[in-house]
Design a protein around this motif. Structure first.
Motif, PDB file in Angstrom:
ATOM      1  N   GLY A  83       0.292  -1.541  -0.055  1.00 48.39           N
ATOM      2  CA  GLY A  83      -0.425   0.070  -0.280  1.00 48.39           C
ATOM      3  C   GLY A  83       0.955   0.856   0.083  1.00 48.39           C
ATOM      4  N   ASN A  84       0.358   2.918   0.056  1.00 45.35           N
ATOM      5  CA  ASN A  84       0.641   4.071   0.011  1.00 45.35           C
ATOM      6  C   ASN A  84       1.352   4.028   1.234  1.00 45.35           C
ATOM      7  N   PRO A  85       2.371   3.921   1.680  1.00 46.59           N
ATOM      8  CA  PRO A  85       3.388   4.417   3.784  1.00 46.59           C
ATOM      9  C   PRO A  85       2.721   5.634   4.265  1.00 46.59           C
ATOM     10  N   GLY A  86       2.716   6.642   2.601  1.00 44.04           N
ATOM     11  CA  GLY A  86       2.872   8.257   2.647  1.00 44.04           C
ATOM     12  C   GLY A  86       1.671   8.698   3.326  1.00 44.04           C
ATOM     13  N   ILE A  87       0.582   7.977   3.219  1.00 44.04           N
ATOM     14  CA  ILE A  87      -0.838   8.327   3.721  1.00 44.04           C
ATOM     15  C   ILE A  87      -1.140   8.389   5.612  1.00 44.04           C
ATOM     16  N   VAL A  88       0.032   7.823   6.053  1.00 35.29           N
ATOM     17  CA  VAL A  88       0.252   7.488   7.243  1.00 35.29           C
ATOM     18  C   VAL A  88       0.272   9.717   8.916  1.00 35.29           C
ATOM     19  N   MET A  89       1.724  10.326   7.144  1.00 34.87           N
ATOM     20  CA  MET A  89       2.120  11.113   7.910  1.00 34.87           C
ATOM     21  C   MET A  89       1.463  12.719   6.825  1.00 34.87           C
ATOM     22  N   ASP A  90       0.571  12.048   5.968  1.00 33.79           N
ATOM     23  CA  ASP A  90       0.396  12.306   4.952  1.00 33.79           C
ATOM     24  C   ASP A  90      -0.507  14.567   5.699  1.00 33.79           C
ATOM     25  N   GLU A  91      -0.034  15.302   4.839  1.00 34.42           N
ATOM     26  CA  GLU A  91      -0.411  16.784   5.979  1.00 34.42           C
ATOM     27  C   GLU A  91      -1.138  17.030   5.404  1.00 34.42           C
ATOM     28  N   GLN A  92      -1.593  16.946   4.121  1.00 35.49           N
ATOM     29  CA  GLN A  92      -2.988  17.545   4.009  1.00 35.49           C
ATOM     30  C   GLN A  92      -4.286  16.648   4.160  1.00 35.49           C
ATOM     31  N   LEU A  93      -4.313  15.302   4.863  1.00 36.81           N
ATOM     32  CA  LEU A  93      -4.780  14.593   5.345  1.00 36.81           C
ATOM     33  C   LEU A  93      -5.130  15.426   7.426  1.00 36.81           C
ATOM     34  N   ILE A  94      -3.958  14.962   7.461  1.00 38.70           N
ATOM     35  CA  ILE A  94      -3.945  15.806   9.148  1.00 38.70           C
ATOM     36  C   ILE A  94      -4.479  16.503   9.595  1.00 38.70           C
ATOM     37  N   ASP A  95      -4.629  17.603   8.526  1.00 37.76           N
ATOM     38  CA  ASP A  95      -4.945  19.394   8.419  1.00 37.76           C
ATOM     39  C   ASP A  95      -6.409  18.971   8.171  1.00 37.76           C
ATOM     40  N   LYS A  96      -7.020  18.031   7.508  1.00 32.13           N
ATOM     41  CA  LYS A  96      -8.253  17.614   7.534  1.00 32.13           C
ATOM     42  C   LYS A  96      -8.818  17.168   8.813  1.00 32.13           C
ATOM     43  N   TYR A  97      -8.316  16.397   9.288  1.00 30.76           N
ATOM     44  CA  TYR A  97      -8.619  15.983  10.688  1.00 30.76           C
ATOM     45  C   TYR A  97      -8.529  16.468  11.693  1.00 30.76           C
ATOM     46  N   VAL A  98      -7.704  17.875  11.347  1.00 37.39           N
ATOM     47  CA  VAL A  98      -7.513  18.860  12.578  1.00 37.39           C
ATOM     48  C   VAL A  98      -9.090  19.503  12.574  1.00 37.39           C
ATOM     49  N   LYS A  99      -9.311  19.688  11.412  1.00 35.52           N
ATOM     50  CA  LYS A  99     -10.597  21.013  10.660  1.00 35.52           C
ATOM     51  C   LYS A  99     -11.480  19.916  11.604  1.00 35.52           C
ATOM     52  N   LEU A 100     -11.929  18.152  10.969  1.00 37.35           N
ATOM     53  CA  LEU A 100     -12.595  17.402  11.806  1.00 37.35           C
ATOM     54  C   LEU A 100     -13.058  18.009  12.673  1.00 37.35           C
ATOM     55  N   GLY A 101     -11.789  17.267  13.823  1.00 36.80           N
ATOM     56  CA  GLY A 101     -11.280  17.431  14.846  1.00 36.80           C
ATOM     57  C   GLY A 101     -12.016  18.867  15.703  1.00 36.80           C
ATOM     58  N   GLU A 102     -11.819  20.538  15.215  1.00 34.99           N
ATOM     59  CA  GLU A 102     -12.418  21.099  15.433  1.00 34.99           C
ATOM     60  C   GLU A 102     -14.721  20.950  15.366  1.00 34.99           C
ATOM     61  N   ARG A 103     -14.726  21.136  14.298  1.00 33.85           N
ATOM     62  CA  ARG A 103     -15.927  20.889  14.097  1.00 33.85           C
ATOM     63  C   ARG A 103     -16.716  20.266  15.175  1.00 33.85           C
ATOM     64  N   LEU A 104     -16.182  18.880  15.553  1.00 29.74           N
ATOM     65  CA  LEU A 104     -16.711  17.856  16.493  1.00 29.74           C
ATOM     66  C   LEU A 104     -16.197  17.733  17.738  1.00 29.74           C
ATOM     67  N   ALA A 105     -16.064  18.778  17.893  1.00 27.98           N
ATOM     68  CA  ALA A 105     -14.999  19.533  20.021  1.00 27.98           C
ATOM     69  C   ALA A 105     -15.807  20.265  20.212  1.00 27.98           C
ATOM     70  N   PRO A 106     -17.369  20.740  19.953  1.00 31.43           N
ATOM     71  CA  PRO A 106     -18.780  21.012  21.101  1.00 31.43           C
ATOM     72  C   PRO A 106     -19.418  19.751  21.189  1.00 31.43           C
ATOM     73  N   TYR A 107     -19.282  18.982  20.823  1.00 31.22           N
ATOM     74  CA  TYR A 107     -20.542  17.484  21.066  1.00 31.22           C
ATOM     75  C   TYR A 107     -19.815  16.439  21.817  1.00 31.22           C
ATOM     76  N   ILE A 108     -18.200  16.354  22.248  1.00 25.63           N
ATOM     77  CA  ILE A 108     -17.400  15.766  23.016  1.00 25.63           C
ATOM     78  C   ILE A 108     -17.488  16.088  24.492  1.00 25.63           C
TER      79      ILE A 108
END
Length: 423
Positions: free
Chosen positions: A175-200
């Motif tokens: 598979g593609n090991p670069g997916i683990v530390m992919d900067e764009q994916l990390i930024d996307k998940y951080v934005k998702l985390g910011e959106r979902l934070a009030p629901y925690i």
């Protein structure tokens, strides 16, 4: 009151519809296991909602919670929230909560899932959504939790600890090991985390506090009993415990708090993917059930395999879950079939079994022993009460009720909320 609802077969029994129907009587509706490999469909009037993570009680006044025993793809959760918002249903933090300890499905879990299934010589039918690998990380204490998404520094720290092993595992599967530390994916998940934070939230505390305050809680399971990772048809199972007892562990509430357990039972049986299914039909009756029942997976889009009602499997489900009552769904699908067959036992190696063998290979080798019941020609979809059913349909329900030894409380004759009535 604390009620647990589980599917009694291989999933797709109609749990979402029954939870939606009942949720008006409950203050909290809590999803306790699984991920977006499960789907449920809720139909109200002309509106149809196909969801994979958000509990079914979102349409009424219940607060819906996603418990720490689940695994969550935050992108899928956000998409479901957006889809509901487009339909005029806003899920505020007061309406929905997600436990801080909920395991997150990361892109590398999906990569590992797809690549591992592709390498198998005997497929197990995974949905390729990373569910199993997220649960592996939960058990291995290598998980990313919902709370970790709320801080980029925290997420990067966890990923840096996990990256070497994840990259090596992906590389081994081509598979593609670069997916683990992919900067764009990390930024996307951080934005998702910011959106979902009030629901925690802390789901265990919320549930226990609600019960202490005299409120009612409905625990909603995903998949079905015979896909349980421990008690199901290994290896053709899901990655979590689907039976009623796991609701207590996965939510964080003591078993002495449980008041009732409702089993959702389809009037026949279906299965998506691989694995043994003794009563599977390959004839015109099976095609009719599949067509009339609309038996296509909500999550996968795969056609469901269809078969006659299997009492030995149901008996095991009753033992595993401790059902206090049953909701019988899709009775209308059996119209215009005559006779209607019910598997009452199996033949295996010259022996007659009234309970499933432990080994999945033995279950696959079982030959069903049937009893025939008379069918009916009437269209049941407009029936509003048990008394209005044709006699043959009543007899079928009473026959199953007697064989199961558990009362049937609800009967469903169609996908809409108003097509379900109390027996």
């Amino acid at each position: 009151m604390f009620t647990i609802i589980t599917g009694s077969q291989f999933g797709d029994e109609g749990k979402g519809k029954i939870v939606d129907l009942m949720s008006g009587d409950y203050d909290l509706v809590v999803r306790f296991q699984g991920g977006n490999n499960a789907g449920h469909t809720v139909k109200v009037g002309e509106d149809v909602y196909k969801l994979h993570l958000i509990p079914s009680g979102f349409l009424l006044d219940s607060r819906v919670l996603i418990g720490p025993g689940t695994v969550v793809d935050p992108e899928v959760l956000a998409e479901e929230m957006d889809m509901l918002a487009e339909g005029g249903i806003e899920l505020s933090p007061e309406k929905m909560g997600v436990d801080a300890k909920t395991s997150i499905i990361m892109p590398y879990h999906i990569e590992l899932d797809v690549m591992r299934e592709a390498k198998r010589t005997e497929k197990i039918g995974t949905t390729g959504r990373g569910i199993g690998f997220a649960y592996i990380d939960k058990v291995a204490r290598d998980e990313i939790r919902m709370a970790d998404l709320t801080s980029k520094d925290k997420l990067l720290q966890r990923l840096s600890e996990l990256a070497p092993s994840k990259e090596a595992a992906i590389r081994e599967l081509d598979g593609n090991p670069g997916i683990v530390m992919d900067e764009q994916l990390i930024d996307k998940y951080v934005k998702l985390g910011e959106r979902l934070a009030p629901y925690i939230t802390d789901v265990s505390y919320e549930v226990n506090k609600a019960l202490d305050d005299g409120k009612s809680v409905l625990a909603e399971g995903a998949q079905g009993t015979h896909l349980d990772v421990i008690h199901g048809t290994q290896k053709f199972v899901t990655s979590s415990c689907t039976i009623a007892g796991s609701a207590c562990a996965n939510i964080g509430v003591g078993p002495t708090k449980v008041d009732s357990v409702l089993g959702i039972v389809k009037a026949y049986i279906t299965r998506v993917g691989e694995g043994p299914m003794p009563t599977e039909l390959f004839d015109d009756a099976g095609k009719q059930i599949q067509t009339v029942g609309g038996e296509v997976g909500t999550t996968t889009g795969r056609s469901r395999r269809c078969g006659w009602f299997d009492l030995p499997l149901l008996k095991k489900a009753i033992y595993l879950n401790g059902y206090t009552s049953i909701a019988l769904t899709k009775l209308d699908v059996l119209s215009n079939l005559d006779p209607i067959k019910v598997c009452v036992s199996y033949e295996l190696g010259g022996e007659v079994l009234d309970y499933p063998p432990e080994d999945a290979a033995d279950l696959a080798a079982c030959k069903p022993v049937y009893e025939d019941l008379p069918g009916w020609e009437n269209d049941l979809t407009a029936v509003k009460s048990f008394d209005d059913l044709p006699q043959a349909a009543k007899d079928y329900v009473l026959y199953l009720e007697d064989k199961m030894g558990v009362p049937v409380d609800y009967i469903s004759v169609g996908p809409a909320r108003e097509q379900t009535f109390r027996k």
